[in-house]
Design a protein around this motif. Structure first.
Motif, PDB file in Angstrom:
ATOM      1  N   THR A  80      25.764 -26.601  -3.221  1.00  0.00           N
ATOM      2  CA  THR A  80      25.897 -26.811  -4.661  1.00  0.00           C
ATOM      3  C   THR A  80      25.076 -28.030  -5.077  1.00  0.00           C
ATOM      4  O   THR A  80      25.219 -29.108  -4.507  1.00  0.00           O
ATOM      5  CB  THR A  80      27.371 -27.031  -5.053  1.00  0.00           C
ATOM      6  OG1 THR A  80      28.138 -25.915  -4.620  1.00  0.00           O
ATOM      7  CG2 THR A  80      27.519 -27.216  -6.552  1.00  0.00           C
ATOM      8  N   GLU A  81      24.247 -27.842  -6.080  1.00  0.00           N
ATOM      9  CA  GLU A  81      23.404 -28.929  -6.577  1.00  0.00           C
ATOM     10  C   GLU A  81      24.207 -29.818  -7.519  1.00  0.00           C
ATOM     11  O   GLU A  81      24.893 -29.320  -8.405  1.00  0.00           O
ATOM     12  CB  GLU A  81      22.213 -28.318  -7.314  1.00  0.00           C
ATOM     13  CG  GLU A  81      21.213 -29.318  -7.819  1.00  0.00           C
ATOM     14  CD  GLU A  81      20.042 -28.633  -8.495  1.00  0.00           C
ATOM     15  OE1 GLU A  81      19.073 -28.311  -7.793  1.00  0.00           O
ATOM     16  OE2 GLU A  81      20.130 -28.385  -9.716  1.00  0.00           O
ATOM     17  N   LEU A 136      22.332 -32.345  -3.184  1.00  0.00           N
ATOM     18  CA  LEU A 136      23.213 -31.204  -2.918  1.00  0.00           C
ATOM     19  C   LEU A 136      24.455 -31.650  -2.159  1.00  0.00           C
ATOM     20  O   LEU A 136      24.399 -32.590  -1.357  1.00  0.00           O
ATOM     21  CB  LEU A 136      22.490 -30.163  -2.046  1.00  0.00           C
ATOM     22  CG  LEU A 136      21.173 -29.609  -2.544  1.00  0.00           C
ATOM     23  CD1 LEU A 136      20.432 -28.907  -1.419  1.00  0.00           C
ATOM     24  CD2 LEU A 136      21.428 -28.642  -3.683  1.00  0.00           C
ATOM     25  N   ASP A 162      22.483 -32.869  -8.668  1.00  0.00           N
ATOM     26  CA  ASP A 162      21.460 -33.595  -9.416  1.00  0.00           C
ATOM     27  C   ASP A 162      20.090 -33.039  -9.053  1.00  0.00           C
ATOM     28  O   ASP A 162      19.869 -32.599  -7.918  1.00  0.00           O
ATOM     29  CB  ASP A 162      21.531 -35.088  -9.098  1.00  0.00           C
ATOM     30  CG  ASP A 162      20.831 -35.952 -10.133  1.00  0.00           C
ATOM     31  OD1 ASP A 162      20.332 -35.410 -11.153  1.00  0.00           O
ATOM     32  OD2 ASP A 162      20.771 -37.176  -9.942  1.00  0.00           O
ATOM     33  N   ASN A 163      19.177 -33.080 -10.039  1.00  0.00           N
ATOM     34  CA  ASN A 163      17.828 -32.569  -9.812  1.00  0.00           C
ATOM     35  C   ASN A 163      16.899 -33.207 -10.844  1.00  0.00           C
ATOM     36  O   ASN A 163      17.035 -32.951 -12.043  1.00  0.00           O
ATOM     37  CB  ASN A 163      17.820 -31.047  -9.945  1.00  0.00           C
ATOM     38  CG  ASN A 163      16.497 -30.432  -9.575  1.00  0.00           C
ATOM     39  OD1 ASN A 163      15.431 -31.003  -9.804  1.00  0.00           O
ATOM     40  ND2 ASN A 163      16.556 -29.241  -9.012  1.00  0.00           N
ATOM     41  N   GLN A 219      16.242 -33.612  -5.219  1.00  0.00           N
ATOM     42  CA  GLN A 219      17.348 -32.708  -5.465  1.00  0.00           C
ATOM     43  C   GLN A 219      18.519 -33.211  -4.632  1.00  0.00           C
ATOM     44  O   GLN A 219      18.352 -33.499  -3.445  1.00  0.00           O
ATOM     45  CB  GLN A 219      16.967 -31.286  -5.051  1.00  0.00           C
ATOM     46  CG  GLN A 219      18.073 -30.277  -5.243  1.00  0.00           C
ATOM     47  CD  GLN A 219      17.683 -28.897  -4.718  1.00  0.00           C
ATOM     48  OE1 GLN A 219      16.925 -28.789  -3.755  1.00  0.00           O
ATOM     49  NE2 GLN A 219      18.214 -27.865  -5.330  1.00  0.00           N
ATOM     50  N   LYS A 249      14.828 -30.808 -13.132  1.00  0.00           N
ATOM     51  CA  LYS A 249      15.556 -30.224 -14.264  1.00  0.00           C
ATOM     52  C   LYS A 249      15.621 -31.200 -15.433  1.00  0.00           C
ATOM     53  O   LYS A 249      15.741 -30.785 -16.573  1.00  0.00           O
ATOM     54  CB  LYS A 249      16.954 -29.777 -13.840  1.00  0.00           C
ATOM     55  CG  LYS A 249      16.916 -28.544 -12.964  1.00  0.00           C
ATOM     56  CD  LYS A 249      18.301 -28.066 -12.611  1.00  0.00           C
ATOM     57  CE  LYS A 249      18.221 -26.804 -11.759  1.00  0.00           C
ATOM     58  NZ  LYS A 249      19.547 -26.366 -11.299  1.00  0.00           N
TER      59      LYS A 249
END
Length: 190
Positions: free
Chosen positions: A112-113, A107, A115-116, A105, A119
């Motif tokens: 605030t994210e 951040l 990329d993950n 992940q 998902k």
């Protein structure tokens, strides 16, 4: 008379259980212990603050402030990034050149994210040493099955160029300090 006895019995029972639950020292000491641990982490990290007001010093201080605010038990690496081993994993640490898959992940420091991999539904597959410098360095501290948090100054991440997506959109602006959590680390046999 029976009604008075019943009321007194209920009052006595409530007071008794209330007194018993407050006399237990275990629950009361747990938050205090957490506060002590948090205070120790904060004191250790404050000594890492940079007196410099240049970009590197500001970024280092932003990382330390994020760690203090989030109660991360991070350590400063000599190269300038901060890391926290979240799960030690097993066997021997990763080596440069290892072919690895991991979930991660990404951040910004405000949480605030950007990329993950979860998902997207698939772990990232890569060679240790072939990514941004913070990952190349920090992953040498990780072991298969483990997880690590990395707080990286921009110079060890995407630097002055930032990260631009395939459509030309900016994913990470230039000179951005980043946080990564890398987990489910698996090494492929060659």
């Amino acid at each position: 008379m029976t009604k008075t006895i019943t009321v007194w019995f209920l009052v006595f029972t409530a007071c008794f259980f209330s007194a018993c639950s407050n006399s237990s020292s275990a629950p009361a000491s747990a938050p205090e212990k957490d506060a002590v641990a948090k205070s120790a982490i904060e004191e250790r990290l404050i000594t890492e603050l940079s007196p410099s007001s240049d970009r590197a010093g500001k970024e280092r201080n932003a990382i330390i402030n994020r760690a203090i605010d989030q109660n991360y038990d991070v350590y400063a690496a000599p190269e300038g990034y901060f890391y926290e081993i979240l799960d030690p994993g097993e066997f021997t640490p990763l080596l440069t050149g290892d072919i690895v898959s991991a979930h991660y992940q990404g951040l910004f420091l405000d949480g605030t994210e950007f990329d993950n991999s979860r998902k997207r539904g698939a772990p990232l597959q890569f060679t240790v040493g072939g990514l941004i410098e913070a990952w190349n360095l920090a992953l040498l501290r990780a072991k298969p099955g483990g997880s690590i948090r990395i707080l990286s100054p921009s110079a060890l991440a995407y630097g002055a160029e930032g990260l631009v997506g395939t459509r030309g959109d900016t994913l990470v602006p230039a000179h951005t300090v980043l946080e990564f959590v890398i987990d489910d680390i698996q090494v492929y046999e060659e």
